[in-house]
Enzyme design. Structure first.
Site, short mmCIF file in Angstrom:
data_model
loop_
_atom_site.label_atom_id
_atom_site.label_comp_id
_atom_site.label_asym_id
_atom_site.label_seq_id
_atom_site.Cartn_x
_atom_site.Cartn_y
_atom_site.Cartn_z
N ASP A 1 0.81 -1.22 0.00
CA ASP A 1 0.00 0.00 0.00
C ASP A 1 0.84 1.27 0.00
O ASP A 1 0.45 2.28 -0.59
CB ASP A 1 -0.94 0.00 1.21
CG ASP A 1 -2.19 -0.83 0.97
OD1 ASP A 1 -2.48 -1.14 -0.20
OD2 ASP A 1 -2.88 -1.18 1.95
N ARG B 1 3.89 13.36 25.91
CA ARG B 1 2.95 14.47 26.03
C ARG B 1 1.68 14.18 25.25
O ARG B 1 1.72 13.82 24.08
CB ARG B 1 3.56 15.76 25.50
CG ARG B 1 4.76 16.27 26.27
CD ARG B 1 4.36 16.79 27.65
NE ARG B 1 5.47 17.48 28.30
CZ ARG B 1 5.44 17.94 29.53
NH1 ARG B 1 4.34 17.78 30.25
NH2 ARG B 1 6.48 18.56 30.05
N TYR C 1 -5.56 3.57 8.62
CA TYR C 1 -5.28 4.08 9.97
C TYR C 1 -6.57 4.26 10.77
O TYR C 1 -6.65 3.96 11.96
CB TYR C 1 -4.52 5.40 9.86
CG TYR C 1 -3.81 5.85 11.12
CD1 TYR C 1 -4.00 5.22 12.34
CD2 TYR C 1 -2.94 6.95 11.08
CE1 TYR C 1 -3.33 5.65 13.48
CE2 TYR C 1 -2.28 7.38 12.21
CZ TYR C 1 -2.49 6.73 13.41
OH TYR C 1 -1.84 7.16 14.53
N ALA C 2 -7.62 4.75 10.12
CA ALA C 2 -8.89 4.97 10.82
C ALA C 2 -9.44 3.66 11.38
O ALA C 2 -10.03 3.64 12.47
CB ALA C 2 -9.91 5.60 9.87
N ASP D 1 -3.95 11.09 21.58
CA ASP D 1 -2.72 10.88 20.81
C ASP D 1 -2.83 11.53 19.43
O ASP D 1 -1.82 11.68 18.74
CB ASP D 1 -2.46 9.39 20.63
CG ASP D 1 -1.96 8.73 21.92
OD1 ASP D 1 -1.67 9.46 22.89
OD2 ASP D 1 -1.86 7.49 21.95
N THR E 1 -10.29 1.55 5.92
CA THR E 1 -9.66 0.27 6.25
C THR E 1 -8.18 0.42 6.56
O THR E 1 -7.47 -0.58 6.69
CB THR E 1 -9.84 -0.73 5.10
OG1 THR E 1 -9.40 -0.13 3.87
CG2 THR E 1 -11.30 -1.13 4.95
N ARG F 1 2.40 5.97 -3.25
CA ARG F 1 3.39 6.76 -4.02
C ARG F 1 2.97 6.85 -5.48
O ARG F 1 3.09 7.91 -6.12
CB ARG F 1 4.78 6.12 -3.88
CG ARG F 1 5.88 6.88 -4.60
CD ARG F 1 7.25 6.48 -4.05
NE ARG F 1 7.53 5.06 -4.23
CZ ARG F 1 8.10 4.54 -5.32
NH1 ARG F 1 8.44 5.34 -6.33
NH2 ARG F 1 8.35 3.25 -5.40
N SER G 1 -7.61 1.07 12.37
CA SER G 1 -6.77 0.74 13.53
C SER G 1 -7.14 1.57 14.75
O SER G 1 -6.99 1.12 15.89
CB SER G 1 -5.29 0.96 13.19
OG SER G 1 -4.89 0.14 12.11
#
Length: 315
Positions: A77, A162, A194-195, A181, A192, A82, A197
């Site tokens: 991916d 932080r 980062y969202a 975070d 499907t 890219r 995860s």
């Protein structure tokens, strides 16, 4: 009588994956034999040993997909993203061959490479458009960074120790402040990635919507949200937050965010075009990519096959 223009394909391959090197050479040879010119970026051509191969032309540094009918990507991916940077806005669709793990953006697997080349030669593919995002980062009201994303725009804390305080805004109205975070603004394509995860929902690619998903938020209201495609989303880094942030687009392009920075995200008018070799529904892709257990499914298709004496479709 004018001579028809020679067909051109931009080939993008993972520069450090040996399998990509081996497959790229075969793809170039087969396309060359079919009378198709293969365009490769100069640094990539050197990395995958294609510089001296017949049928290879070095791409323009400014617009590598210029004049190409298709962008073919060999990799996971990350490599496909890219390739999307090169194809977006050119009209050339993107076709990914997965050499990675899940490869949600890929249309074919490594074992399908021969059939994939045949589809390219015969132009036997359909094209669908995927929504992208435009993002602008502002500091003191002045734009300091603009970019776009196919999967997602994320605002993340820059320091592990932080927490980041972020105010979420939808259509010009404040929603809530998260100590978190970070937060993800995603397209259906990115649902499907980062969202997902971060606990967001899976959204079918043909649904026109934007997703807003907080990452590890310390708040009672920290649910993922699905809003309309014309919504204007903004994330403001609280002025007196103790942490600093970073803005990422598709995990590839980044800029630092000081306290007080404002990130505005809207639907882009320039989609990414994806070449599709099959018309199988998105449900089948989910089952295959996540190896979902569908044991016990009978379904209408199975019942009709049994009644008509045909082989049952696979689950």
């Amino acid at each position: 009588m004018t001579t028809p223009a020679r067909r051109r394909i931009l080939l993008v391959a993972h520069p450090r994956r040996q399998e990509a090197h081996d497959l790229a050479a075969g793809v170039v040879q087969r396309l060359h034999d079919a009378g198709i010119e293969v365009v490769v970026q100069s640094d990539e051509a050197a990395a995958v040993n294609l510089s001296a191969q017949d049928g290879v032309t070095l791409a323009s540094a400014d617009n590598p997909a210029e004049g190409c009918e298709l962008v073919c990507v060999l990799g996971g991916d990350g490599t496909i993203l890219r390739g999307a940077e090169m194809s977006r806005g050119t009209g050339a669709p993107l076709l990914g061959v997965n050499l990675g793990h899940v490869g949600f953006l890929a249309e074919a697997e490594r074992e399908d490479i021969s059939a994939t080349v045949e589809h390219i030669v015969a132009r036997s593919y359909t094209v669908e458009e995927r929504m992208t995002l435009d993002v602008t980062a502002k500091v003191d009201g002045e734009p300091v960074y603009t970019s776009w994303a196919l999967n997602e725009v994320t605002v993340e804390k820059a320091n592990r120790e932080r927490m980041l305080e972020v105010v979420a805004e939808i259509d010009g109205r404040p929603l809530t402040t998260w100590g978190c975070d970070g937060a993800v603004v995603a397209t259906p394509t990115g649902s499907t990635a980062y969202a997902f995860s971060a606990g967001g929902p899976v959204v079918w690619p043909d649904v026109e919507a934007l997703l807003l998903v907080p990452i590890s938020a310390h708040a009672l209201f920290a649910r993922p949200l699905v809003v309309g495609p014309q919504s204007h989303l903004a994330l403001e880094v609280v002025q007196d937050t103790l942490g600093t942030g970073a803005l990422w687009c598709d995990g590839r392009r980044a800029v630092d965010l000081p306290p007080g920075a404002r990130i505005e995200v809207v639907r882009s008018q320039t989609p990414v075009r994806l070449a599709r070799l099959s018309r199988s529904p998105f449900t089948d892709r989910l089952v295959a990519k996540f190896d979902l257990n569908v044991h016990g499914w009978r379904g209408q298709a199975r019942l009709e096959a049994a009644r008509n004496g045909r082989p049952a479709p696979s689950a």
